[in-house]
Design a protein around this motif. Structure first.
Motif, PDB file in Angstrom:
ATOM      1  N   MET A 114     -48.453 -21.111 -19.005  1.00  0.00           N
ATOM      2  CA  MET A 114     -48.643 -19.851 -18.757  1.00  0.00           C
ATOM      3  C   MET A 114     -47.253 -18.929 -18.807  1.00  0.00           C
ATOM      4  O   MET A 114     -46.259 -19.342 -18.384  1.00  0.00           O
ATOM      5  N   VAL A 115     -47.247 -17.880 -19.433  1.00  0.00           N
ATOM      6  CA  VAL A 115     -46.238 -17.112 -19.856  1.00  0.00           C
ATOM      7  C   VAL A 115     -45.785 -16.414 -18.696  1.00  0.00           C
ATOM      8  O   VAL A 115     -46.692 -15.577 -18.003  1.00  0.00           O
ATOM      9  N   GLN A 116     -44.371 -16.528 -18.339  1.00  0.00           N
ATOM     10  CA  GLN A 116     -43.906 -15.719 -17.037  1.00  0.00           C
ATOM     11  C   GLN A 116     -42.806 -14.695 -17.532  1.00  0.00           C
ATOM     12  O   GLN A 116     -42.226 -14.989 -18.515  1.00  0.00           O
ATOM     13  N   HIS A 117     -42.786 -13.763 -16.744  1.00  0.00           N
ATOM     14  CA  HIS A 117     -41.701 -12.657 -16.825  1.00  0.00           C
ATOM     15  C   HIS A 117     -41.760 -11.943 -18.221  1.00  0.00           C
ATOM     16  O   HIS A 117     -40.610 -12.120 -18.809  1.00  0.00           O
ATOM     17  N   PHE A 118     -42.611 -11.969 -18.746  1.00  0.00           N
ATOM     18  CA  PHE A 118     -42.707 -11.351 -20.239  1.00  0.00           C
ATOM     19  C   PHE A 118     -42.050  -9.840 -20.291  1.00  0.00           C
ATOM     20  O   PHE A 118     -42.624  -8.789 -19.542  1.00  0.00           O
ATOM     21  N   GLN A 119     -41.312  -9.672 -21.410  1.00  0.00           N
ATOM     22  CA  GLN A 119     -40.606  -8.054 -21.362  1.00  0.00           C
ATOM     23  C   GLN A 119     -40.755  -7.962 -22.832  1.00  0.00           C
ATOM     24  O   GLN A 119     -40.648  -8.915 -23.738  1.00  0.00           O
ATOM     25  N   TRP A 120     -40.738  -6.645 -23.047  1.00  0.00           N
ATOM     26  CA  TRP A 120     -40.994  -6.192 -24.337  1.00  0.00           C
ATOM     27  C   TRP A 120     -40.187  -4.892 -24.367  1.00  0.00           C
ATOM     28  O   TRP A 120     -40.084  -4.026 -23.532  1.00  0.00           O
ATOM     29  N   LYS A 121     -39.537  -4.493 -25.741  1.00  0.00           N
ATOM     30  CA  LYS A 121     -38.896  -3.319 -25.923  1.00  0.00           C
ATOM     31  C   LYS A 121     -39.088  -3.158 -27.623  1.00  0.00           C
ATOM     32  O   LYS A 121     -39.012  -4.022 -28.350  1.00  0.00           O
ATOM     33  N   PRO A 122     -39.089  -1.991 -27.791  1.00  0.00           N
ATOM     34  CA  PRO A 122     -39.073  -1.592 -29.123  1.00  0.00           C
ATOM     35  C   PRO A 122     -37.746  -2.155 -29.947  1.00  0.00           C
ATOM     36  O   PRO A 122     -36.515  -2.058 -29.429  1.00  0.00           O
ATOM     37  N   LEU A 123     -37.833  -2.504 -31.248  1.00  0.00           N
ATOM     38  CA  LEU A 123     -36.628  -2.747 -32.002  1.00  0.00           C
ATOM     39  C   LEU A 123     -35.854  -1.558 -32.262  1.00  0.00           C
ATOM     40  O   LEU A 123     -34.398  -1.732 -32.466  1.00  0.00           O
ATOM     41  N   PHE A 124     -36.446  -0.553 -32.426  1.00  0.00           N
ATOM     42  CA  PHE A 124     -35.625   0.821 -32.971  1.00  0.00           C
ATOM     43  C   PHE A 124     -35.749   1.709 -31.959  1.00  0.00           C
ATOM     44  O   PHE A 124     -36.910   1.736 -31.296  1.00  0.00           O
ATOM     45  N   LYS A 125     -34.810   2.641 -32.032  1.00  0.00           N
ATOM     46  CA  LYS A 125     -35.021   3.865 -30.988  1.00  0.00           C
ATOM     47  C   LYS A 125     -36.189   4.731 -31.304  1.00  0.00           C
ATOM     48  O   LYS A 125     -36.918   5.095 -30.404  1.00  0.00           O
ATOM     49  N   GLN A 126     -36.499   4.526 -32.644  1.00  0.00           N
ATOM     50  CA  GLN A 126     -37.693   5.348 -32.921  1.00  0.00           C
ATOM     51  C   GLN A 126     -38.884   4.682 -32.736  1.00  0.00           C
ATOM     52  O   GLN A 126     -39.195   3.717 -33.418  1.00  0.00           O
ATOM     53  N   ALA A 127     -39.513   4.829 -31.647  1.00  0.00           N
ATOM     54  CA  ALA A 127     -40.515   3.994 -31.111  1.00  0.00           C
ATOM     55  C   ALA A 127     -41.788   3.962 -31.985  1.00  0.00           C
ATOM     56  O   ALA A 127     -42.588   3.027 -31.895  1.00  0.00           O
ATOM     57  N   ASN A 128     -41.934   5.036 -33.002  1.00  0.00           N
ATOM     58  CA  ASN A 128     -43.243   4.596 -33.948  1.00  0.00           C
ATOM     59  C   ASN A 128     -42.998   3.665 -34.824  1.00  0.00           C
ATOM     60  O   ASN A 128     -43.956   3.131 -35.521  1.00  0.00           O
ATOM     61  N   LYS A 183     -43.333 -22.628 -19.316  1.00  0.00           N
ATOM     62  CA  LYS A 183     -42.945 -24.048 -18.761  1.00  0.00           C
ATOM     63  C   LYS A 183     -41.451 -24.374 -18.514  1.00  0.00           C
ATOM     64  O   LYS A 183     -41.016 -25.205 -18.960  1.00  0.00           O
ATOM     65  N   GLY A 184     -40.791 -23.443 -17.915  1.00  0.00           N
ATOM     66  CA  GLY A 184     -39.276 -23.470 -17.362  1.00  0.00           C
ATOM     67  C   GLY A 184     -38.235 -23.143 -18.583  1.00  0.00           C
ATOM     68  O   GLY A 184     -37.300 -23.341 -18.163  1.00  0.00           O
ATOM     69  N   THR A 185     -38.882 -22.856 -19.916  1.00  0.00           N
ATOM     70  CA  THR A 185     -37.765 -22.712 -20.964  1.00  0.00           C
ATOM     71  C   THR A 185     -38.297 -21.178 -21.276  1.00  0.00           C
ATOM     72  O   THR A 185     -38.960 -20.312 -21.331  1.00  0.00           O
ATOM     73  N   HIS A 186     -36.644 -20.647 -21.567  1.00  0.00           N
ATOM     74  CA  HIS A 186     -36.415 -19.318 -21.857  1.00  0.00           C
ATOM     75  C   HIS A 186     -36.770 -19.119 -23.381  1.00  0.00           C
ATOM     76  O   HIS A 186     -36.068 -19.910 -24.028  1.00  0.00           O
ATOM     77  N   TYR A 187     -37.741 -18.129 -23.799  1.00  0.00           N
ATOM     78  CA  TYR A 187     -37.819 -17.914 -25.031  1.00  0.00           C
ATOM     79  C   TYR A 187     -37.608 -16.396 -25.428  1.00  0.00           C
ATOM     80  O   TYR A 187     -37.844 -15.465 -24.759  1.00  0.00           O
ATOM     81  N   ASP A 188     -37.264 -16.299 -26.653  1.00  0.00           N
ATOM     82  CA  ASP A 188     -37.097 -14.590 -27.009  1.00  0.00           C
ATOM     83  C   ASP A 188     -37.387 -14.855 -28.488  1.00  0.00           C
ATOM     84  O   ASP A 188     -37.378 -15.770 -29.096  1.00  0.00           O
ATOM     85  N   GLY A 189     -37.418 -13.558 -29.023  1.00  0.00           N
ATOM     86  CA  GLY A 189     -37.808 -13.486 -30.627  1.00  0.00           C
ATOM     87  C   GLY A 189     -38.279 -12.112 -31.095  1.00  0.00           C
ATOM     88  O   GLY A 189     -37.991 -11.048 -30.128  1.00  0.00           O
ATOM     89  N   ILE A 190     -38.648 -11.880 -31.968  1.00  0.00           N
ATOM     90  CA  ILE A 190     -38.990 -10.603 -32.553  1.00  0.00           C
ATOM     91  C   ILE A 190     -40.716 -10.505 -32.897  1.00  0.00           C
ATOM     92  O   ILE A 190     -41.137 -11.534 -33.686  1.00  0.00           O
ATOM     93  N   TYR A 191     -41.461  -9.727 -32.562  1.00  0.00           N
ATOM     94  CA  TYR A 191     -42.810  -9.703 -32.780  1.00  0.00           C
ATOM     95  C   TYR A 191     -43.120  -8.585 -33.714  1.00  0.00           C
ATOM     96  O   TYR A 191     -42.729  -7.376 -33.294  1.00  0.00           O
ATOM     97  N   HIS A 192     -43.652  -8.936 -34.650  1.00  0.00           N
ATOM     98  CA  HIS A 192     -43.988  -8.096 -35.892  1.00  0.00           C
ATOM     99  C   HIS A 192     -45.562  -7.483 -35.455  1.00  0.00           C
ATOM    100  O   HIS A 192     -46.219  -8.065 -35.018  1.00  0.00           O
TER     101      HIS A 192
END
Length: 69
Positions: free
Chosen positions: A1-15, A26-35
């Motif tokens: 199960m995904v825990q502590h999910f956070q997201w933010k725009p890549l650019f200041k221009q939110a559009n 499962k106890g491992t921290h992951y990060d990345g870019i969602y297209h």
């Protein structure tokens, strides 16, 4: 199960599409870019191949809920 999910725009221009995501799975921290097409570019850690598809499904559901409401 995904825990502590956070997201933010890549650019200041939110559009503009693209979001930086981070979470724990499962106890491992992951990060990345969602297209906008649902593809994820993994950052420091890459999930094991047998769990990646299930994890991508959960991330997609979360993004649909938070971003595309």
């Amino acid at each position: 199960m995904v825990q502590h999910f956070q997201w933010k725009p890549l650019f200041k221009q939110a559009n503009l599409p693209g979001w930086r995501i981070s979470f724990y799975f499962k106890g491992t921290h992951y990060d990345g870019i969602y297209h906008k097409n649902g593809q994820v570019e993994w950052g420091t850690a890459i999930p094991p191949g047998d769990e990646e598809e299930h994890l991508l499904s959960q991330i997609h559901e979360l993004m649909l809920f938070h971003v595309y409401e």
